[in-house]
Design a protein around this motif. Sequence first.
Motif, PDB file in Angstrom:
ATOM      1  N   GLN A  67     -10.097   7.077   6.323  1.00 50.04           N
ATOM      2  CA  GLN A  67      -9.555   7.364   7.680  1.00 50.04           C
ATOM      3  C   GLN A  67     -10.740   6.974   8.528  1.00 50.04           C
ATOM      4  N   ASP A  76      -5.125   0.857  10.422  1.00 50.10           N
ATOM      5  CA  ASP A  76      -4.419   1.808   9.961  1.00 50.10           C
ATOM      6  C   ASP A  76      -4.946   2.137   8.374  1.00 50.10           C
ATOM      7  N   SER A 226      -1.091  -3.948   4.249  1.00 49.76           N
ATOM      8  CA  SER A 226      -0.868  -2.851   3.662  1.00 49.76           C
ATOM      9  C   SER A 226      -0.155  -3.139   2.028  1.00 49.76           C
TER      10      SER A 226
END
Length: 356
Positions: A67, A76, A226
Amino acid sequence: MSRFWSAVTHTLTPYVPGEQPKLDNLVKLNTNESPYPPSPRVTEAFHENIPNQLQLYPDPQSTALTQAIADYYGVDSSNVFVGNGSDEVLAHIFHALLKHDLPILFPDITYSFYPVYCRLYQIAYTAVPLTEDFEIRVDDYMRPNGGIIFPNPNAPTGCPVKLADVIRLLQANPDSVVVIDEAYVDFGAESAVGLIKQYPQLLVVHTFSKSRGLAGLRVGYAIGDSELIAGLTRVKDSFNSYPLDKLAQIGATASIQDKDYFDETRTLIMQTREKLIADMTALGFAVLPSAANFIFARHPQHDGETLTAKLRERSIIVRHFRNPARIAPFMRITVGTDEQCHTLISALTDILQSNT
Ligand SMILES: *Cc1c(COP(=O)(O)O)cnc(C)c1O
């Protein structure tokens, strides 16, 4: 050789890292470590967080660190993959994303771990020659391939590739993964991280080892779409659930949150580099343009191997590559502190004088 080895083990040619001599008072300019310690927040974080937790396994997802990296780059957390040094991240990339029918492409003069991974995972590759000026020309990579990987800036030359060229390559190459290994990008090259939303085939690899002074902690990461990250996670979770120990997760998180210290130290290194290039040039060396924390230099009258040996007699360690022959005249010199570089320049002045 042993009859107990598997077939692939017989075929390996392991990577040989630069040496870590166990001697005091060395001027160590051979493995591109930072001459500065990591952010003081790293050791503070160790003191605050470590005791009484080591009986438990670390977070297998490195959630806090992932994070913190995502926040730093404005992406993200599903776009971030972390590993035990970027070498491990690269190994998973070769295994998960670069093993297809067509050969992958990388420069003939580049990070010498790439062909090692190709042997380990049995991936065919084609080495694409650098130009006469030791530059990566992206047009040479616009041909059928199973994937493309190169460092930016390249190693061991230090030469950067322009972001506009990386974009041209991505546009011409939409159907296989393009990996930009940005181990040295913080020393002056243009990062491709901002392009990952536009180009789902782009993966950018970074490390804490060079610009963050944490080579001893072993933390690297990849940033990309992703789906690429999910592929890497599948391989990682089939290999080692806990590649980052608790110290690594805590230390790397503290490091990435200290932007001021990071900017201060990398700026110092870039300033020292410019001074070092000027001093080397004044001694008659030809120095390739560097956007890294090392320079690649040769002297028209003195070969790289002899100079490296003579520096070593004076307790100054730099790196010399015998192969390929085209780079044998060069020395790769890590940018140290101003004081270390001054010691190097004095030694070289002395060596060159005693030779003429
Ligand atoms: C140093 C280096 C790495 C490896 O870094 P670690 O994170 O310490 O494993 C990867 N790629 C290149 C081009 C490097 O020079």
